[in-house]
Motif scaffolding. Sequence first.
Motif, short mmCIF file in Angstrom:
data_model
loop_
_atom_site.label_atom_id
_atom_site.label_comp_id
_atom_site.label_asym_id
_atom_site.label_seq_id
_atom_site.Cartn_x
_atom_site.Cartn_y
_atom_site.Cartn_z
N ALA A 61 0.72 -1.24 0.07
CA ALA A 61 0.01 0.04 0.17
C ALA A 61 0.84 1.33 0.16
N VAL A 62 0.41 2.25 -0.84
CA VAL A 62 1.32 3.84 -0.52
C VAL A 62 0.98 4.28 0.70
N CYS A 63 2.29 4.85 1.14
CA CYS A 63 2.29 5.38 2.31
C CYS A 63 3.24 6.52 2.39
N ASP A 64 3.11 7.47 3.41
CA ASP A 64 4.00 8.71 3.59
C ASP A 64 5.36 8.18 4.06
N GLU A 65 6.45 8.80 3.78
CA GLU A 65 7.92 8.57 4.27
C GLU A 65 8.37 9.79 5.29
N LEU A 66 8.13 9.29 6.39
CA LEU A 66 8.50 10.52 7.41
C LEU A 66 10.04 11.08 7.30
N ILE A 67 10.13 12.06 7.71
CA ILE A 67 11.78 12.75 7.87
C ILE A 67 11.89 13.07 9.25
N MET A 68 12.96 12.57 9.85
CA MET A 68 13.20 12.57 11.08
C MET A 68 14.69 13.10 11.14
N ASP A 69 15.06 13.99 12.13
CA ASP A 69 16.42 14.37 12.20
C ASP A 69 17.00 14.43 13.84
N ALA A 70 18.03 14.60 13.98
CA ALA A 70 18.86 14.86 15.44
C ALA A 70 19.83 15.84 14.94
N LEU A 71 19.94 16.81 15.98
CA LEU A 71 21.01 17.84 15.80
C LEU A 71 22.11 17.76 17.20
N ALA A 72 23.07 18.11 16.57
CA ALA A 72 24.23 17.90 17.35
C ALA A 72 23.92 18.69 18.65
N SER A 73 23.70 20.07 18.70
CA SER A 73 23.06 20.82 19.69
C SER A 73 22.16 20.33 20.74
N GLU A 74 21.49 19.34 20.17
CA GLU A 74 20.33 18.74 21.03
C GLU A 74 20.77 17.38 21.72
N PHE A 75 21.81 17.01 21.15
CA PHE A 75 21.95 15.52 21.57
C PHE A 75 22.39 15.57 22.93
N SER A 76 21.56 14.76 23.61
CA SER A 76 21.91 14.45 25.15
C SER A 76 22.84 13.54 25.77
N GLY A 77 23.60 13.71 26.44
CA GLY A 77 24.53 12.87 26.90
C GLY A 77 24.05 11.82 27.81
N PRO A 78 25.15 11.19 28.43
CA PRO A 78 26.62 11.34 28.32
C PRO A 78 26.99 10.62 26.83
N SER A 79 28.05 11.14 26.27
CA SER A 79 28.70 10.50 25.36
C SER A 79 29.52 9.56 25.70
N VAL A 80 29.62 8.21 24.96
CA VAL A 80 30.49 7.01 25.42
C VAL A 80 31.93 7.64 25.15
N LEU A 81 32.24 8.72 24.22
CA LEU A 81 33.40 9.30 23.62
C LEU A 81 34.08 10.08 24.87
N ALA A 82 33.29 10.60 25.67
CA ALA A 82 33.81 11.46 26.90
C ALA A 82 34.70 10.60 27.85
N SER A 83 34.34 9.33 28.02
CA SER A 83 35.18 8.40 28.90
C SER A 83 36.52 7.74 27.98
#
Length: 189
Positions: free
Chosen positions: A165-187
């Motif tokens: 069946a035909v359907c919509d394709e959603l677009i989602m994004d994530a921004l670096a400025s909104e990325f909540s930590g903690p980063s595994v790279l920090a350690s």
Amino acid sequence: MSVEQTIWLSDGICGLGPLRSDLAEQYWRWEEAPSSLIGFGRPVPESLQSRTQGLQQQLAGRNIRFTVYDLTDAENPVPSGMTTLQPDNYVRTAEYILVIAPEARGKGLATRATRLTLDFGFHVANVRSIWLKVLAPNKAAVQVYAKAGFKHVGAMRQAGYWRGAVCDELIMDALASEFSGPSVLASAD
């Protein structure tokens, strides 16, 4: 852990390592599973020979690709999927693609792998935005992406197919400025 099972990023349960030529048949099996074809909205399967040739190009390409590992058994990491960032270096963005092995679904690995890939994209590749397209009826995938930090930002109307069946394709994004930590790279060292 062998050189073949190098883990670059880990949250203790999920890990990301390099794409591996010796896993070509597994990657192909994951991508060609009917549930994956439906999720991609791609009705035409690909041959193993074609996928193996494509993998050789991918290993030499400019995209950022990872093998996803289930680290539940720390002594024996299990390859369980792939993530890809396709960067656009001119605008510092990247498209995100995820494939999780059918037998590994439902364990939280998709969310964890997505989060680790975002962490790498924002803190190593230095992109400012990571985006994806997902078929609107694929509620499980939409939930995974939202849980990992993506936000719904739009839709391409009637751009995809879901179970014929035909359907919509959603677009989602994530921004670096909104990325909540903690980063595994920090350690990391």
